[in-house]
Scaffold this active site. Structure first.
Site, PDB file in Angstrom:
ATOM      1  N   GLY A   5     -11.021  14.472 -11.768  1.00  0.00           N
ATOM      2  CA  GLY A   5     -10.735  13.759 -10.765  1.00  0.00           C
ATOM      3  C   GLY A   5     -11.779  12.165 -10.423  1.00  0.00           C
TER       4      GLY A   5
ATOM      5  N   SER B 133       4.992  -1.118  -2.225  1.00  0.00           N
ATOM      6  CA  SER B 133       4.396  -2.196  -0.661  1.00  0.00           C
ATOM      7  C   SER B 133       5.245  -2.727  -0.998  1.00  0.00           C
ATOM      8  CB  SER B 133       3.528  -1.454  -0.409  1.00  0.00           C
ATOM      9  OG  SER B 133       2.876  -2.140  -1.244  1.00  0.00           O
TER      10      SER B 133
ATOM     11  N   LYS C 149      -5.278  -4.757   2.910  1.00  0.00           N
ATOM     12  CA  LYS C 149      -4.542  -5.546   2.728  1.00  0.00           C
ATOM     13  C   LYS C 149      -4.245  -6.442   4.651  1.00  0.00           C
ATOM     14  CE  LYS C 149      -1.166  -3.042   0.296  1.00  0.00           C
ATOM     15  NZ  LYS C 149       0.124  -2.350   0.514  1.00  0.00           N
TER      16      LYS C 149
END
Length: 635
Positions: free
Chosen positions: A66, A522, A565
């Site tokens: 992880g 993106s 963002k």
């Protein structure tokens, strides 16, 4: 343009100012009871906790995979706490009279090792006393001789005899001379099984070593058994050996670790071939440990296949969660987490309820997913400690909400500091524009690291094709493979709405000053908007920024890092931000920031263009054309 044709619903972002229900009533974290056992202090990793409990009971190895800061080390320590202590052993190393380079190993119950060493020291002390008596006898004899007949010659002879006697008696090896054994591993008085963190250990520290002896000949050297040093695998006997980033261990060390796991014992020898310690090799030393290995996802590919097979075949593999559902029960766990961090740190005051609410809001924001809380608790703990430090500096009795807000602003990660500098510099040199309109220029949005947003200016220019065979999409900027493929996919939308062969054009797309690099898709809607604007010569509003992935069917797909963002757009002076509708609930802004920005969620590329392009009849015709051409609207 008709609102019925393209429905765009402006959605107010979730606001930070309202009260949060925390699932527990308290005034300060002083009132919160913190569990005594580490296993009960692990937050949000219920599956991993159950595996650790089972592995501790059955003595199984565990591989924890992880992201950093999700509790892997804490789970390893918790396993050591669950193991029984009645089986702990002391390990002693004895000299071997038959072969001094092969010391003997003896294992005894915990606390017996000290008693054995004490008995041997007493015997050795008795032998040292005999040497002292011999020296006294020599000294007395010399003094007596000088008293009988004193002259310079006798004095010199007496001094010579005393010096020779001291050297001879000091190196005298009596018959059956007692050599004190060395207590290699001492587990006396331990309240829990050993937990040894061997992260980044080199061979000698992990597997044991024998110290070099420069005086190994002439009777002046240190006995071999006294130079033996245990490795971490031996210190972890009957306990837990924790190794983070296990794939960074060399292949040879991983093989040795595998052997130790299989045999549950391993001899100690000198690790350097140039050292005299390489001549020494002990009898096998017990190393019956449970291995808790940890790492990131790429660790799995870099591990020795046999070592991973051993863990998988005789233990468990666990993936650590990075988020947990935003429920009252889990918010209650975060309250416990804050109380734990205060107690564990020991240098900061407790938190008020309002301050804990702000920590929970930050956990919502950092999760990056609607209805979730982050489990990167190490980062969250950093904010707790920073807020506590601010309260200490101000002499406050408790940490308040204001302290937490200041800590969030002060304890920015390096990526966030870099992003702030990036935006400031770009605005100064007008690389980022937040006013007016331009053809082929759009403000995209990206993230640096995980929680730091930047405004990413993108420009597109259309020119006649340089090759007669076909035109190209030429992209400049430091782009990763996914980003490059995303740009290529934009051409599918353009070809479909254009209804003509665009191979007559070369389309140049530039990601301006992307020194930090861009990866992911993106920026797809940003590239599509810039290219369409350049092709159709319709200006783009410069007070609009956007982020979203674009499918070849014209759908605007979800992205990561929506909140950072948007925060970057606010800092750059942008007035409107376009985000995918599926990210609508992933936005968490403070009240003051939410008032500075207009956020519009969209589902298709025509909705993006409706918001971003300057109003004109040409724009209306273009959007109608694109809307009819989209496969989504074909039926």
């Amino acid at each position: 343009m008709d609102e019925e044709r393209v429905e765009i619903r402006e959605s107010p972002p979730p606001v930070y100012g309202e009260k949060l229900e925390l699932g527990v009533d308290f005034q300060t974290t002083e009132e919160i009871k913190v569990p005594e056992k580490l296993i009960d202090q692990v937050i949000g990793q219920e599956h991993a906790v159950e595996v650790i409990k089972t592995a501790a009971k059955q003595k199984r190895h565990v591989l924890l995979i992880g992201e950093p800061g999700t509790g892997k080390s804490m789970l390893g320590q918790a396993m050591a706490e669950l193991l029984p202590t009645e089986n702990l052993e002391d390990i002693l190393v004895f000299p071997n009279p038959e072969d001094e380079n092969m010391p003997k190993i003896k294992t005894v119950p915990a606390c017996q090792g000290r008693k054995i060493v004490a008995r041997y020291k007493e015997k050795a002390r008795s032998q040292e006393n005999i040497k002292s008596y011999l020296l006294l006898f020599v000294f007395f004899t010399v003094m007596l001789a000088l008293l009988i007949q004193f002259n310079p010659t006798n004095l010199l002879m007496g001094l010579f005899v005393i010096i020779i006697s001291i050297m001879a008696i000091s190196n005298l090896r009596m018959k059956n001379q007692v050599l004190v054994p060395k207590l290699l591993i001492d587990n006396c008085g331990k309240s829990k099984a050993p937990f040894v963190d061997a992260t980044g250990a080199h061979a000698g520290a992990l597997l044991g070593d024998v110290r070099h002896d420069p005086f190994q000949s002439g009777g002046l050297g240190t006995p071999a058994h006294e130079r033996v040093e245990p490795g971490m695998i031996h210190r972890a006997n009957k306990g837990v050996l924790f190794i983070d980033e296990i794939a960074t261990l060399g292949i040879k060390m991983q093989q040795s670790l595998l052997t130790a796991m299989q045999e549950k014992k391993m001899s100690i020898t000198g690790q350097s071939e140039l050292s005299s310690g390489a001549m020494v090799r002990t009898e096998p030393v017990p190393c019956d440990f449970i291995l808790v290995a940890a790492g990131n996802l790429d660790t799995v590919d870099k591990m020795h296949p046999a070592l991973r097979s051993r863990i998988r075949g005789y233990g468990y593999e666990v993936y650590m969660r990075t988020t947990m559902p935003d429920t009252l029960e889990n918010r209650k766990k975060l309250v416990q987490f804050v109380a734990q961090e205060v107690i564990r740190d020991g240098k900061i005051p407790h938190f008020t309820k309002d301050a804990v609410e702000e920590i929970v809001r930050e956990a919502q924001k950092r999760a990056g997913r609607k209805g979730h809380l982050t489990l990167r608790l190490r980062d969250l703990g950093g904010i707790v400690r920073a807020a506590g430090d601010i309260a200490v500096r101000e002499g406050a009795k408790y940490v308040t909400r204001e302290h937490v807000i200041e800590a969030i602003n002060m304890a920015k990660p390096l990526e966030k500091q870099l992003a702030d500098w990036y935006i400031e510099r770009k605005k100064e040199y007008q690389v980022i524009k937040s006013e007016g309109s331009e053809i082929g220029r759009v403000n995209g949005l990206a993230v640096i690291g995980e929680q730091s947003g930047i405004v990413l200016p993108i420009e597109a220019v259309v020119a006649p094709a340089a090759s007669r065979e076909e035109g190209k999409i030429i992209v400049t900027g430091k782009l990763g493979e996914i980003a490059k493929e995303a740009v290529q996919n934009v051409s599918a939308i353009i070809k479909r709405y254009k209804g003509e062969d665009i191979s007559r054009y070369d389309i140049h797309v530039q990601f301006l000053q992307t020194y930090e690099g861009v990866e992911g898709d993106s920026a797809s809607i940003s590239v599509a908007t810039a290219v369409i604007s350049a092709l159709e010569e319709v200006p783009i509003k410069q007070d609009v920024a956007m982020t979203g992935s674009l499918s070849v069917r014209g759908e605007v797909m979800p992205i990561g890092g929506a909140t950072p963002k948007i925060e970057a757009a606010i800092e750059a002076g942008i007035k409107t931000v376009i985000i995918p509708k599926s990210n609508e609930k992933d936005v968490f802004l403070s009240k003051d920031k939410a008032e500075k920005i207009r956020i519009i969620p969209v589902e298709t590329i025509d909705q993006v263009l409706e918001i971003a392009l300057e109003d004109s009849e040409k724009k209306n015709q273009l959007i109608e054309k694109i809307k009819k051409a989209l496969p989504l609207n074909a039926s």
